[in-house]
Enzyme design. Structure first.
Site, PDB file in Angstrom:
ATOM      1  N   LYS A  55       0.835  -1.203   0.000  1.00 19.17           N
ATOM      2  CA  LYS A  55       0.000   0.000   0.000  1.00 19.17           C
ATOM      3  C   LYS A  55       0.872   1.257   0.000  1.00 19.17           C
ATOM      4  CE  LYS A  55      -3.971  -2.006   2.434  1.00 19.17           C
ATOM      5  NZ  LYS A  55      -4.757  -1.999   3.691  1.00 19.17           N
ATOM      6  N   ALA A  71      -1.385   0.382   6.777  1.00 18.45           N
ATOM      7  CA  ALA A  71      -1.585  -0.806   7.617  1.00 18.45           C
ATOM      8  C   ALA A  71      -2.536  -1.772   6.935  1.00 18.45           C
ATOM      9  CB  ALA A  71      -2.142  -0.398   8.977  1.00 18.45           C
ATOM     10  N   ASP A  72      -2.431  -3.029   7.318  1.00 17.80           N
ATOM     11  CA  ASP A  72      -3.377  -4.037   6.866  1.00 17.80           C
ATOM     12  C   ASP A  72      -3.558  -5.059   7.981  1.00 17.80           C
ATOM     13  OD1 ASP A  72      -4.759  -4.815   4.129  1.00 17.80           O
ATOM     14  OD2 ASP A  72      -4.275  -6.647   5.236  1.00 17.80           O
ATOM     15  N   THR A  73      -4.806  -5.369   8.270  1.00 15.43           N
ATOM     16  CA  THR A  73      -5.135  -6.326   9.327  1.00 15.43           C
ATOM     17  C   THR A  73      -5.720  -7.577   8.700  1.00 15.43           C
ATOM     18  OG1 THR A  73      -5.567  -4.533  10.896  1.00 15.43           O
ATOM     19  CG2 THR A  73      -6.498  -6.693  11.427  1.00 15.43           C
ATOM     20  N   GLY A 108      -0.133  -5.638   9.981  1.00 12.73           N
ATOM     21  CA  GLY A 108       1.140  -5.176   9.450  1.00 12.73           C
ATOM     22  C   GLY A 108       1.082  -3.673   9.292  1.00 12.73           C
TER      23      GLY A 108
END
Length: 189
Positions: A55, A71-73, A108
């Site tokens: 991203k 961020a990525d969950t 992350g």
């Protein structure tokens, strides 16, 4: 809390905005559409970090003196990654699978500056009670969790009635490991 460098949050998530604002930070939101596919061979932690870093790549040419946060969950049930459900049936199936068991939530995070990038993750173990079909259907109908990995938000009704305990950061499950993020930001801004 004032930092010397401007902060950009590359997320439309109201939860991430709220968490970052909770630190007392001033920040600007900038969002670009980014493909969230990832290589199939990756391990769970790698997936979360890869997506956050991927991203950030969309903003590389735009940065001046700012610190960009992406961020990525992901929600992991064993080796299975539960993404955002596309419809009510998929949401029901995810919540039925999570019911009565534990799973891990991995977020992350990528901090990108002109000087480089810092990528890290945090993991929280979440334990759900056995959920009834009625509880699952009520939650889906009233909260429409189609924008949430694993089809649930810990801060919503299903979390209040269904989560027995967690091991790790609550805020990580909400969508941003805010304590770790704060530590990394102090090194950058």
């Amino acid at each position: 809390m004032n930092f010397s460098r401007p902060i950009l949050l590359a997320s439309n998530s109201p939860r991430r905005k709220e968490l970052l604002a909770g630190l007392g930070l001033k920040f600007e939101v900038r969002v670009k559409e980014v493909n969230e596919d990832f290589p199939a061979h990756m391990q769970r932690e790698e997936v979360a970090e890869y997506l956050a870093s991927h991203k950030a790549n969309a903003y590389t040419d735009d940065l001046k003196d700012e610190v960009l946060i992406t961020a990525d969950t992901i929600v992991c049930l064993g080796d299975r990654i539960l993404n955002k459900p596309a419809h009510a049936t998929e949401a029901f199936d995810m919540l039925r699978a999570l019911s009565g068991t534990s799973h891990e939530v991995i977020t992350g995070v990528c901090l990108l500056t002109q000087e480089g990038r810092t990528v890290f993750h945090d993991t929280t173990k979440v334990y759900f009670k056995e959920l009834s079909d009625e509880e699952i259907n009520f939650y889906i109908q009233h909260y429409k969790p189609y924008d949430k990995a694993g089809a649930y938000g810990i801060q919503e009704w299903i979390g209040m009635i269904g989560i027995e305990k967690i091991e790790g950061s609550y805020f990580n499950v909400v969508g941003l490991p805010i304590q770790k993020l704060y530590q990394y930001l102090q090194q950058l801004v």
